[in-house]
Enzyme design. Structure first.
Site, short mmCIF file in Angstrom:
data_model
loop_
_atom_site.label_atom_id
_atom_site.label_comp_id
_atom_site.label_asym_id
_atom_site.label_seq_id
_atom_site.Cartn_x
_atom_site.Cartn_y
_atom_site.Cartn_z
N HIS A 1 0.87 -1.18 0.00
CA HIS A 1 0.00 0.00 0.00
C HIS A 1 0.91 1.23 0.00
O HIS A 1 2.03 1.19 0.53
CB HIS A 1 -0.84 -0.04 1.27
CG HIS A 1 -1.94 0.97 1.36
ND1 HIS A 1 -1.70 2.29 1.67
CD2 HIS A 1 -3.29 0.85 1.21
CE1 HIS A 1 -2.86 2.93 1.71
NE2 HIS A 1 -3.84 2.09 1.43
N ASP B 1 2.79 -4.55 7.96
CA ASP B 1 1.55 -3.78 7.81
C ASP B 1 0.40 -4.78 7.94
O ASP B 1 0.13 -5.56 7.03
CB ASP B 1 1.56 -3.09 6.44
CG ASP B 1 0.20 -2.51 6.06
OD1 ASP B 1 -0.78 -2.67 6.83
OD2 ASP B 1 0.11 -1.92 4.97
N GLN C 1 -4.82 -5.37 6.78
CA GLN C 1 -5.79 -6.31 6.19
C GLN C 1 -5.92 -7.60 6.99
O GLN C 1 -6.94 -8.29 6.90
CB GLN C 1 -5.39 -6.63 4.74
CG GLN C 1 -5.45 -5.44 3.81
CD GLN C 1 -6.85 -4.85 3.71
OE1 GLN C 1 -7.85 -5.56 3.80
NE2 GLN C 1 -6.93 -3.54 3.54
N LYS D 1 -10.78 -0.72 10.12
CA LYS D 1 -10.90 -1.95 9.32
C LYS D 1 -11.18 -3.15 10.21
O LYS D 1 -11.40 -4.25 9.73
CB LYS D 1 -9.61 -2.19 8.53
CG LYS D 1 -9.30 -1.16 7.47
CD LYS D 1 -8.11 -1.59 6.66
CE LYS D 1 -7.46 -0.44 5.91
NZ LYS D 1 -8.27 0.09 4.83
N CYS E 1 -4.65 2.41 -3.69
CA CYS E 1 -3.42 2.97 -3.07
C CYS E 1 -2.26 1.99 -3.23
O CYS E 1 -1.45 1.82 -2.31
CB CYS E 1 -3.64 3.31 -1.60
SG CYS E 1 -4.93 4.52 -1.33
#
Lengths: 426, 139
Positions: free
Chosen positions: A136, A213, A216, A239, A383
């Site tokens: 991202h 990261d 998700q 999220k 992104c």
């Protein structure tokens, strides 16, 4: 609604998992979109929020609202206690060794930027940071800014054909100058999970740190940062069924201890004189200013709510819906070579994020027309423009599943997509 | 929703006028819409400050493709101030319920349904922005 019926499975096959009971906890599904039920498949952008979280935030703001770690009145004590309890909830969710390893940020982007400034500020010209083409923008741009500010070298792991971080060149890309490997835990475009263990091993071999990261991955259940063996982990509340405006940076204690602060201000100090400042210990060293208190409390409630669900059943359910999405795209394509799946076909070890491109159709047109069916999708570059470049695309259309999605959502998507193709590619 | 995708819009997108690239253009600009990844390239040739030839390449949504097609269809003879004026008019048509542009630019009326979809305004406006930028690069 269309007469075409691409797929209609009726009742959930994973009957042990009661998706309707989960769904009933989300007030948003009581509303309609232009007279049609809401089929929300944009969870990778922002998940919906259960009543338990909405209530937790409302109760905090209506009963316990005050600043934290400042005043000593009753409300301030309660607010501080709730804020720190949320930190404890996050620590438990991540299997951190201590709540002091949990820094509240504005989100995953805030977490990565914090590391880029604090850890990045310790780097020397010529030091190397490794990222990947799958990232991202929030895990690319901050490192380009460090490169431009300090003169480090950015090295990039390629993407694989199924949109995962390709580790084939890992040994060549990681060098004795590598100080950090910063990659996604799972792609927001392809849904591919990253094989973390080899990355950690390669980093350890040269004394480098690893940042994941987790934006998700976090919505799908607890994460064991100790088992992963990484040094930094970031994720976002919005999220993960929590409020907007708050997120998390987990940092290994000894790593956080050694870092300078990112922003200066209140809360992050021990003593300030006009000549100098002695900084607070982590995590407060990295939380300058009044934090998003009610939002952090809401995040704590969201993680407690998530961990109380049947996550094994939810994972099976999400995997089955992902399979239905992929199979349904194949059925619509009907060997015409129109639809290109961007992501793994295998259902094991992937996120329920299904991206695809249709030759000659722009994702925004697909999303706009499916919105007319009450189906919420994301279309565009997500992104992740370097990953789009890798696939030779300007964008994809993405359907992303959460534990409250049901077969009706998948049916609405597939039937709607069939109609879109008939309209735009007659 | 399908009123965004009326026959004339789909026709322009499917059979775009002046699609492709010019050889040796006087001005050329590629612009992206960061929201969705629409990408439009406008090439122009000028004669006495006015467009004498124009072409476009649009890797973009149907609305953006149709807008680029109409722009290129009508832009011969236009100078920068003309295009800026048309851009202002279509922007006002989308955002402020203003009348559709008149004369040959009335063809842009096919985008009236886009007014209700704010996130799509930029799709229609992007080719005009690129063409105006291309004219400015020549100045």
């Amino acid at each position: 609604m269309s007469n075409s019926k691409v797929a209609n499975s009726g009742k959930d096959a994973t009957s042990a998992y009661n998706v309707e009971a989960v769904r009933a906890q989300f007030p948003i599904f009581e509303r309609e979109i232009d007279g049609q039920p809401l089929h929300y498949l944009d969870n990778a952008a922002t998940a919906q929020t259960p009543r338990a979280v909405l209530d937790a935030v409302a109760v905090h703001d209506s009963r316990h609202r005050a600043n934290v770690m400042r005043s000593i009145h009753h409300l301030a004590e309660e607010a501080t206690e709730a804020f720190e309890a949320a930190r404890g909830q996050v620590a438990q969710f991540l299997n951190a060794t201590s709540p002091t390893e949990i820094v509240f940020t504005s989100g995953t982007t805030g977490a990565i930027n914090l590391v880029a400034h604090a850890f990045g500020g310790t780097l020397q010209p010529g030091d190397e940071v490794v990222i990947s083409q799958v990232e991202h923008h929030s895990n690319i741009v901050p490192w380009q800014m460090v490169r431009d500010r300090i003169g480090i070298t950015l090295r990039v792991l390629s993407a694989s054909a199924d949109g995962a971080v390709d580790l084939a060149a890992l040994q060549a890309i990681v060098t004795p100058r590598t100080k950090l490997i910063a990659v996604t835990h799972g792609s927001n475009v392809s849904g591919a999970m990253t094989n973390v263990a080899p990355i950690v091993a390669a980093a350890r071999a040269v004394g480098a740190k690893v940042l994941l990261d987790g934006a998700q991955r976090a919505p799908h259940g607890p994460i064991d940062v100790q088992a992963l063996g990484v040094d930094f982990y970031g994720f976002s509340s919005h999220k993960t069924f929590g409020p907007n405006g708050v997120g998390v940076l987990w940092g290994r204690s000894e790593v956080l201890d050694a870092l300078p602060p990112f922003m200066g201000g209140g809360e992050m100090i021990r003593t300030v004189t006009l000549d100098e400042t002695i900084y607070a210990e982590p995590p407060h060293r990295f939380e300058a200013g009044t934090p998003p208190i009610a939002q952090a409390v809401g995040l704590g409630a969201a993680l407690a709510w998530l961990c109380a669900q049947d996550l094994t059943g939810a994972a099976r359910h999400e995997q089955r819906l992902t399979g239905r999405l992929i199979d349904g795209l194949d059925d619509i394509d009907n060997n015409r070579g129109l639809i290109r799946l961007i992501g793994p076909r295998e259902l094991d070890n992937r996120l329920p994020v299904v991206s695809f491109a249709i030759e000659g159709l722009h994702p925004h047109d697909i999303c706009q027309l499916l919105d007319g069916h009450g189906v919420a999708l994301r279309g565009g570059h997500h992104c992740a423009q370097p990953l789009m470049d890798f696939f030779g695309l300007t964008g994809t259309t993405r359907a992303s599943v959460a534990l409250y999605n049901n077969d009706g959502d998948v049916d609405a998507f597939l039937n709607g997509l069939d109609d879109v193709i008939k309209l735009l590619k007659p | 929703m399908t009123n965004l995708y009326q026959k004339d819009v789909l026709h322009h997108a499917a059979a775009a006028h002046r699609a492709g690239r010019l050889d040796d253009p006087d001005g050329s600009v590629m612009l992206d819409n960061p929201l969705c990844g629409d990408r439009v390239t406008i090439d122009i040739k000028l004669s006495d400050g006015a467009i004498s030839d124009i072409a476009h390449e649009a890797k973009a949504c149907v609305l953006c493709q149709a807008s680029a097609s109409i722009l290129c269809d009508k832009a011969i003879g236009a100078d920068a101030s003309t295009l800026e004026n048309v851009q202002s008019q279509i922007s006002a048509m989308l955002k402020q319920d203003a009348p559709v542009p008149q004369g040959k630019w009335e063809a842009l009326s096919i985008f009236l349904p886009v007014a209700d979809h704010k996130s799509r305004h930029a799709c229609v406006l992007l080719p005009f922005e690129a063409a105006i930028n291309a004219l400015r690069t020549v100045d």
